[in-house]
Design a protein around this motif. Structure first.
Motif, mmCIF file in Angstrom:
data_model
loop_
_atom_site.group_PDB
_atom_site.id
_atom_site.type_symbol
_atom_site.label_atom_id
_atom_site.label_comp_id
_atom_site.label_asym_id
_atom_site.label_seq_id
_atom_site.Cartn_x
_atom_site.Cartn_y
_atom_site.Cartn_z
ATOM 1 N N VAL A 187 0.867 -1.155 0.104
ATOM 2 C CA VAL A 187 -0.038 -0.139 0.050
ATOM 3 C C VAL A 187 0.888 1.285 0.039
ATOM 4 O O VAL A 187 1.471 1.493 1.011
ATOM 5 N N ASP A 188 0.913 1.758 -1.000
ATOM 6 C CA ASP A 188 1.591 3.174 -1.166
ATOM 7 C C ASP A 188 3.109 3.291 -0.853
ATOM 8 O O ASP A 188 3.948 3.764 -1.623
ATOM 9 N N THR A 189 3.390 2.728 0.029
ATOM 10 C CA THR A 189 4.971 2.556 0.669
ATOM 11 C C THR A 189 5.736 1.602 -0.171
ATOM 12 O O THR A 189 7.004 1.315 0.246
ATOM 13 N N GLY A 190 5.120 0.688 -0.633
ATOM 14 C CA GLY A 190 5.758 -0.646 -1.294
ATOM 15 C C GLY A 190 6.470 -0.088 -2.770
ATOM 16 O O GLY A 190 6.343 1.335 -3.252
ATOM 17 N N GLU A 191 7.418 -0.909 -3.324
ATOM 18 C CA GLU A 191 7.943 -0.508 -4.568
ATOM 19 C C GLU A 191 7.155 -0.263 -5.963
ATOM 20 O O GLU A 191 7.584 0.697 -6.673
ATOM 21 N N LEU A 192 6.073 -1.162 -5.991
ATOM 22 C CA LEU A 192 5.254 -1.071 -7.087
ATOM 23 C C LEU A 192 4.465 0.525 -7.161
ATOM 24 O O LEU A 192 4.113 0.792 -6.031
ATOM 25 N N SER A 193 4.309 0.901 -8.296
ATOM 26 C CA SER A 193 3.350 1.904 -8.423
ATOM 27 C C SER A 193 1.890 1.422 -8.358
ATOM 28 O O SER A 193 1.399 0.867 -9.228
ATOM 29 N N ASP A 194 1.297 2.208 -7.277
ATOM 30 C CA ASP A 194 -0.094 1.753 -7.211
ATOM 31 C C ASP A 194 -0.936 1.867 -8.468
ATOM 32 O O ASP A 194 -1.821 1.445 -8.635
ATOM 33 N N ARG A 195 -0.555 3.158 -8.756
ATOM 34 C CA ARG A 195 -1.424 3.834 -9.982
ATOM 35 C C ARG A 195 -1.115 2.897 -11.441
ATOM 36 O O ARG A 195 -1.982 2.666 -12.185
ATOM 37 N N ALA A 196 0.364 2.417 -11.596
ATOM 38 C CA ALA A 196 0.266 1.860 -12.663
ATOM 39 C C ALA A 196 -0.476 0.416 -12.553
ATOM 40 O O ALA A 196 -0.886 -0.045 -13.610
ATOM 41 N N VAL A 197 -0.160 -0.154 -11.511
ATOM 42 C CA VAL A 197 -1.039 -1.398 -11.142
ATOM 43 C C VAL A 197 -2.628 -1.327 -11.577
ATOM 44 O O VAL A 197 -3.079 -2.130 -12.157
#
Length: 381
Positions: free
Chosen positions: A133-143
């Motif tokens: 959630v937010d603080t992870g590496e992946l982009s929440d928006r891109a996913v």
């Protein structure tokens, strides 16, 4: 394992536990995002809060080697505050952005994702998952964009057909090979309202943000706020909603689906003067449960001082003088001196002059002198 049946069961369960929208994406490399991040890095547009390398942020298999799918979730939050308190000349108020109303969304989304994870594990005991959630590496928006939650608007927010851009995002990577959902068509069209309305020109073009100029980022920094942005932040103590407020896709959008995300009046729109003298314990008790507290009280107090200067709040002069003279933190003392000059009373100017005789910090003295310079500017008008 029948993945189609499991997918439907997950969708049905997500509604039961308070997830407003769910989508499924492949765990393929985010190639387009990778190029955009590299370009962002070259232009020095990053905020510095980003986690992980560009590779980790765009290659899911680096985070979960067996990853085959990513489940994206969205939870809608309110855009309007019922019976919102008003600022008065005696009690000026600041403002937290809507993304910091109610309980910290990281806590809320992690709760939903953990329930989702437990549900899947019950169905697939040997499943491998990783939630963020937010603080992870992946982009929440891109996913979310790939999973069909919404499209990425020119303001860089995910815009959903149902809830506009007022949604929190999180994701769950898994080794279950779900059939991906279709992306949502971009419908910003020729609209540039968010670009035109951005107070600092942070949206340099559709979908490209210079975080170094974004008020949402600037209100979270701990050093002196650059001069050019001080009049721009107004009474914001945390975050900025301008690019969402002007978006036509958000017109009349206001969802109150989750009681824990409802704003508390004196927290979401706090009185500014009490913020100047709040103790660490009081700060934690009052603001510790909201997202906007994560950087501690210093940035918020600095922003409160600037807001009081913006209001030219003469009733705050005495308290601000005490802050300027006694606070152990140079940034707070210096900002108080600048803001007192902005308010512009003789009492304020006299206090700055006296304080400068005892001040030893060069940065603070520089800010105090800028405060005194306001008197000369006023006399020339």
């Amino acid at each position: 394992m029948n993945t189609e049946q499991l997918k439907q069961e997950i969708i049905d369960y997500s509604k039961e536990i308070g997830i407003d929208k769910i989508g499924f994406a492949s765990a393929d490399v985010f190639g387009e995002l990778r190029e955009r991040l590299r370009r962002q890095q070259e232009l020095k547009y990053q905020s510095g809060f980003e986690k992980g390398t560009i590779e980790e942020r765009t290659e899911p298999e680096r985070l979960l080697p067996e990853a085959q799918s990513i489940i994206s979730i969205a939870i809608a939050y309110p855009s309007r505050m019922k019976d919102a308190p008003k600022s008065t000349k005696e009690e000026r108020r600041g403002l937290f952005a809507r993304a910091s109303w109610g309980t910290d969304y990281h806590t809320v989304l992690r709760d939903r994702l953990r329930k989702l994870e437990a549900f899947i594990k019950e169905k697939v005991p040997d499943v491998q998952n990783k939630l963020m959630v937010d603080t992870g590496e992946l982009s929440d928006r891109a996913v979310a964009e790939r999973a069909g939650i919404g499209f990425s608007g020119k303001n860089t927010s995910i815009i959903t057909p149902e809830f506009g851009s007022y949604v929190y995002l999180g994701e769950l990577m898994t080794n279950v090979p779900f059939i991906p959902d279709d992306p949502v068509d971009d419908s910003c069209g020729e609209c540039t309202k968010c670009i035109d309305a951005c107070p600092t020109g942070a949206i340099v073009e559709g979908g490209q943000l210079n975080a170094q100029r974004c008020i949402a980022f600037l209100t979270q920094t701990k050093d002196y706020l650059p001069d050019e942005f001080r009049t721009k932040i107004g009474n914001r103590v945390y975050g900025c909603d301008t690019c969402q407020l002007v978006c036509p896709k958000n017109k009349k959008v206001d969802f109150h689906n989750h009681p824990e995300l409802e704003p508390e009046h004196d927290v979401a729109k706090p009185k500014l003067k009490p913020m100047l003298r709040i103790s660490n314990r009081e700060f934690k008790e009052t603001f510790g449960h909201i997202a906007g507290s994560w950087r501690g009280k210093k940035p918020l107090q600095r922003n409160a001082l600037i807001a009081l200067g913006h209001y030219k709040d003469k009733t705050a002069v005495e308290e601000m003088i005490a802050v300027m003279n006694n606070d152990p933190r140079p940034v707070i003392r210096g900002t108080a001196g600048w803001s007192l000059g902005k308010i512009g009373t003789e009492e304020a100017y006299e206090a700055i002059t006296i304080a400068m005789k005892n001040e030893t910090d060069v940065g603070v003295l520089y800010e105090m002198q800028k405060g005194l310079d306001f008197r000369q500017e006023l006399s020339m008008k």
